[in-house]
Scaffold this motif. Structure first.
Motif, PDB file in Angstrom:
ATOM      1  N   ILE A   6     -30.998 -38.021 -48.290  1.00 39.14           N
ATOM      2  CA  ILE A   6     -30.275 -38.053 -47.022  1.00 39.14           C
ATOM      3  C   ILE A   6     -29.068 -37.125 -47.084  1.00 39.14           C
ATOM      4  O   ILE A   6     -28.784 -36.382 -46.139  1.00 39.14           O
ATOM      5  CB  ILE A   6     -29.846 -39.493 -46.666  1.00 39.14           C
ATOM      6  CG1 ILE A   6     -31.087 -40.367 -46.464  1.00 39.14           C
ATOM      7  CG2 ILE A   6     -28.941 -39.511 -45.441  1.00 39.14           C
ATOM      8  CD1 ILE A   6     -30.797 -41.838 -46.371  1.00 39.14           C
ATOM      9  N   ILE A   7     -28.365 -37.151 -48.208  1.00 37.73           N
ATOM     10  CA  ILE A   7     -27.189 -36.292 -48.381  1.00 37.73           C
ATOM     11  C   ILE A   7     -27.590 -34.823 -48.288  1.00 37.73           C
ATOM     12  O   ILE A   7     -26.928 -34.029 -47.620  1.00 37.73           O
ATOM     13  CB  ILE A   7     -26.478 -36.603 -49.717  1.00 37.73           C
ATOM     14  CG1 ILE A   7     -25.873 -38.013 -49.662  1.00 37.73           C
ATOM     15  CG2 ILE A   7     -25.410 -35.559 -50.031  1.00 37.73           C
ATOM     16  CD1 ILE A   7     -25.383 -38.538 -50.998  1.00 37.73           C
ATOM     17  N   ILE A   8     -28.688 -34.453 -48.936  1.00 33.59           N
ATOM     18  CA  ILE A   8     -29.169 -33.061 -48.885  1.00 33.59           C
ATOM     19  C   ILE A   8     -29.490 -32.669 -47.448  1.00 33.59           C
ATOM     20  O   ILE A   8     -29.128 -31.573 -46.997  1.00 33.59           O
ATOM     21  CB  ILE A   8     -30.414 -32.878 -49.789  1.00 33.59           C
ATOM     22  CG1 ILE A   8     -30.046 -33.062 -51.244  1.00 33.59           C
ATOM     23  CG2 ILE A   8     -31.074 -31.533 -49.549  1.00 33.59           C
ATOM     24  CD1 ILE A   8     -29.159 -31.996 -51.830  1.00 33.59           C
ATOM     25  N   GLU A   9     -30.160 -33.542 -46.712  1.00 31.99           N
ATOM     26  CA  GLU A   9     -30.484 -33.256 -45.307  1.00 31.99           C
ATOM     27  C   GLU A   9     -29.211 -33.048 -44.491  1.00 31.99           C
ATOM     28  O   GLU A   9     -29.132 -32.123 -43.676  1.00 31.99           O
ATOM     29  CB  GLU A   9     -31.313 -34.392 -44.692  1.00 31.99           C
ATOM     30  CG  GLU A   9     -32.718 -34.493 -45.226  1.00 31.99           C
ATOM     31  CD  GLU A   9     -33.606 -33.344 -44.795  1.00 31.99           C
ATOM     32  OE1 GLU A   9     -33.425 -32.827 -43.679  1.00 31.99           O
ATOM     33  OE2 GLU A   9     -34.486 -32.963 -45.584  1.00 31.99           O
ATOM     34  N   LEU A  10     -28.216 -33.910 -44.694  1.00 29.27           N
ATOM     35  CA  LEU A  10     -26.947 -33.758 -43.984  1.00 29.27           C
ATOM     36  C   LEU A  10     -26.271 -32.439 -44.328  1.00 29.27           C
ATOM     37  O   LEU A  10     -25.751 -31.747 -43.450  1.00 29.27           O
ATOM     38  CB  LEU A  10     -26.013 -34.925 -44.298  1.00 29.27           C
ATOM     39  CG  LEU A  10     -26.369 -36.266 -43.679  1.00 29.27           C
ATOM     40  CD1 LEU A  10     -25.519 -37.374 -44.276  1.00 29.27           C
ATOM     41  CD2 LEU A  10     -26.206 -36.216 -42.169  1.00 29.27           C
ATOM     42  N   LEU A  11     -26.278 -32.080 -45.604  1.00 31.79           N
ATOM     43  CA  LEU A  11     -25.671 -30.818 -46.021  1.00 31.79           C
ATOM     44  C   LEU A  11     -26.406 -29.626 -45.405  1.00 31.79           C
ATOM     45  O   LEU A  11     -25.776 -28.637 -45.018  1.00 31.79           O
ATOM     46  CB  LEU A  11     -25.645 -30.709 -47.547  1.00 31.79           C
ATOM     47  CG  LEU A  11     -24.697 -31.669 -48.261  1.00 31.79           C
ATOM     48  CD1 LEU A  11     -24.933 -31.625 -49.763  1.00 31.79           C
ATOM     49  CD2 LEU A  11     -23.251 -31.360 -47.928  1.00 31.79           C
ATOM     50  N   ASP A  12     -27.724 -29.726 -45.291  1.00 27.23           N
ATOM     51  CA  ASP A  12     -28.494 -28.648 -44.664  1.00 27.23           C
ATOM     52  C   ASP A  12     -28.118 -28.476 -43.197  1.00 27.23           C
ATOM     53  O   ASP A  12     -28.011 -27.362 -42.705  1.00 27.23           O
ATOM     54  CB  ASP A  12     -30.000 -28.934 -44.776  1.00 27.23           C
ATOM     55  CG  ASP A  12     -30.537 -28.744 -46.178  1.00 27.23           C
ATOM     56  OD1 ASP A  12     -29.852 -28.118 -47.016  1.00 27.23           O
ATOM     57  OD2 ASP A  12     -31.658 -29.247 -46.451  1.00 27.23           O
ATOM     58  N   VAL A  13     -27.914 -29.578 -42.512  1.00 27.39           N
ATOM     59  CA  VAL A  13     -27.581 -29.530 -41.087  1.00 27.39           C
ATOM     60  C   VAL A  13     -26.140 -29.082 -40.870  1.00 27.39           C
ATOM     61  O   VAL A  13     -25.857 -28.208 -40.046  1.00 27.39           O
ATOM     62  CB  VAL A  13     -27.810 -30.914 -40.419  1.00 27.39           C
ATOM     63  CG1 VAL A  13     -27.232 -30.956 -39.021  1.00 27.39           C
ATOM     64  CG2 VAL A  13     -29.294 -31.245 -40.405  1.00 27.39           C
ATOM     65  N   ILE A  14     -25.214 -29.669 -41.631  1.00 28.30           N
ATOM     66  CA  ILE A  14     -23.782 -29.401 -41.436  1.00 28.30           C
ATOM     67  C   ILE A  14     -23.361 -28.070 -42.047  1.00 28.30           C
ATOM     68  O   ILE A  14     -22.496 -27.382 -41.523  1.00 28.30           O
ATOM     69  CB  ILE A  14     -22.939 -30.559 -42.006  1.00 28.30           C
ATOM     70  CG1 ILE A  14     -23.262 -31.846 -41.231  1.00 28.30           C
ATOM     71  CG2 ILE A  14     -21.451 -30.247 -41.953  1.00 28.30           C
ATOM     72  CD1 ILE A  14     -22.715 -33.102 -41.855  1.00 28.30           C
ATOM     73  N   ASN A  15     -23.985 -27.698 -43.177  1.00 29.00           N
ATOM     74  CA  ASN A  15     -23.647 -26.467 -43.897  1.00 29.00           C
ATOM     75  C   ASN A  15     -22.141 -26.346 -44.121  1.00 29.00           C
ATOM     76  O   ASN A  15     -21.508 -25.371 -43.685  1.00 29.00           O
ATOM     77  CB  ASN A  15     -24.191 -25.248 -43.144  1.00 29.00           C
ATOM     78  CG  ASN A  15     -24.197 -24.022 -44.012  1.00 29.00           C
ATOM     79  OD1 ASN A  15     -24.290 -24.109 -45.235  1.00 29.00           O
ATOM     80  ND2 ASN A  15     -24.075 -22.867 -43.387  1.00 29.00           N
ATOM     81  N   PRO A  16     -21.555 -27.315 -44.835  1.00 28.47           N
ATOM     82  CA  PRO A  16     -20.097 -27.327 -45.001  1.00 28.47           C
ATOM     83  C   PRO A  16     -19.592 -26.258 -45.967  1.00 28.47           C
ATOM     84  O   PRO A  16     -20.330 -25.774 -46.817  1.00 28.47           O
ATOM     85  CB  PRO A  16     -19.835 -28.718 -45.568  1.00 28.47           C
ATOM     86  CG  PRO A  16     -21.063 -29.024 -46.356  1.00 28.47           C
ATOM     87  CD  PRO A  16     -22.192 -28.398 -45.563  1.00 28.47           C
ATOM     88  N   GLU A  17     -18.328 -25.920 -45.801  1.00 26.01           N
ATOM     89  CA  GLU A  17     -17.655 -25.027 -46.752  1.00 26.01           C
ATOM     90  C   GLU A  17     -17.046 -25.822 -47.893  1.00 26.01           C
ATOM     91  O   GLU A  17     -16.700 -25.262 -48.921  1.00 26.01           O
ATOM     92  CB  GLU A  17     -16.570 -24.229 -46.035  1.00 26.01           C
ATOM     93  CG  GLU A  17     -17.115 -23.256 -45.024  1.00 26.01           C
ATOM     94  CD  GLU A  17     -16.009 -22.522 -44.288  1.00 26.01           C
ATOM     95  OE1 GLU A  17     -14.853 -22.556 -44.736  1.00 26.01           O
ATOM     96  OE2 GLU A  17     -16.320 -21.915 -43.253  1.00 26.01           O
ATOM     97  N   SER A  18     -16.897 -27.138 -47.671  1.00 33.34           N
ATOM     98  CA  SER A  18     -16.318 -27.987 -48.713  1.00 33.34           C
ATOM     99  C   SER A  18     -16.901 -29.389 -48.633  1.00 33.34           C
ATOM    100  O   SER A  18     -17.309 -29.844 -47.569  1.00 33.34           O
ATOM    101  CB  SER A  18     -14.801 -28.054 -48.571  1.00 33.34           C
ATOM    102  OG  SER A  18     -14.449 -28.677 -47.352  1.00 33.34           O
ATOM    103  N   ILE A  19     -16.951 -30.026 -49.800  1.00 33.51           N
ATOM    104  CA  ILE A  19     -17.360 -31.426 -49.916  1.00 33.51           C
ATOM    105  C   ILE A  19     -16.191 -32.168 -50.550  1.00 33.51           C
ATOM    106  O   ILE A  19     -15.601 -31.695 -51.521  1.00 33.51           O
ATOM    107  CB  ILE A  19     -18.602 -31.590 -50.813  1.00 33.51           C
ATOM    108  CG1 ILE A  19     -19.807 -30.870 -50.223  1.00 33.51           C
ATOM    109  CG2 ILE A  19     -18.911 -33.066 -51.052  1.00 33.51           C
ATOM    110  CD1 ILE A  19     -21.013 -30.839 -51.150  1.00 33.51           C
TER     111      ILE A  19
END
Length: 108
Positions: free
Chosen positions: A31-44
């Motif tokens: 789920i985290i990977i999917e969220l990161l793919d959608v949001i494409n953040p510059e920072s976590i």
């Protein structure tokens, strides 16, 4: 440990109840990977690292995606690993007050 009332009120299934705190957010890595793919953040920002299992997961992601990782926990040793991976020995509220550009915050 969650009380019976909290479990009942939240309607938690047994797989989400961890009386010994042995479950990590890695259970939700897909789920985290999917969220990161959608949001494409510059920072976590990871708030709380305890044993560091999820932190290691996020360190790998930060390197692979060339993004900044900020891990905050009052029990950490403050370090910087290569500029993009930073660990802060402080309370999350103090870190948030820095007003850094934060795109993806996860509370562990």
């Amino acid at each position: 440990m969650l009380s019976e009332n909290v479990i009942r009120i939240l309607g938690l299934d047994a797989c989400y109840i961890d009386e010994y705190n042995s479950t990590t957010l890695l259970m939700f890595s897909n789920i985290i990977i999917e969220l990161l793919d959608v949001i494409n953040p510059e920072s976590i920002v990871e708030i709380g690292s305890e044993r560091g299992l999820t932190t290691k997961f996020f360190e790998r992601i930060a390197v692979e995606r060339d993004i900044n990782l900020h891990t905050i926990d009052p029990c950490l040793e403050a370090t910087s690993l290569g500029g993009r991976i930073n660990k802060y020995k402080e309370k999350s509220v103090d870190f948030i007050r820095r007003n850094l550009p934060l795109n993806f915050i996860i509370i562990d």
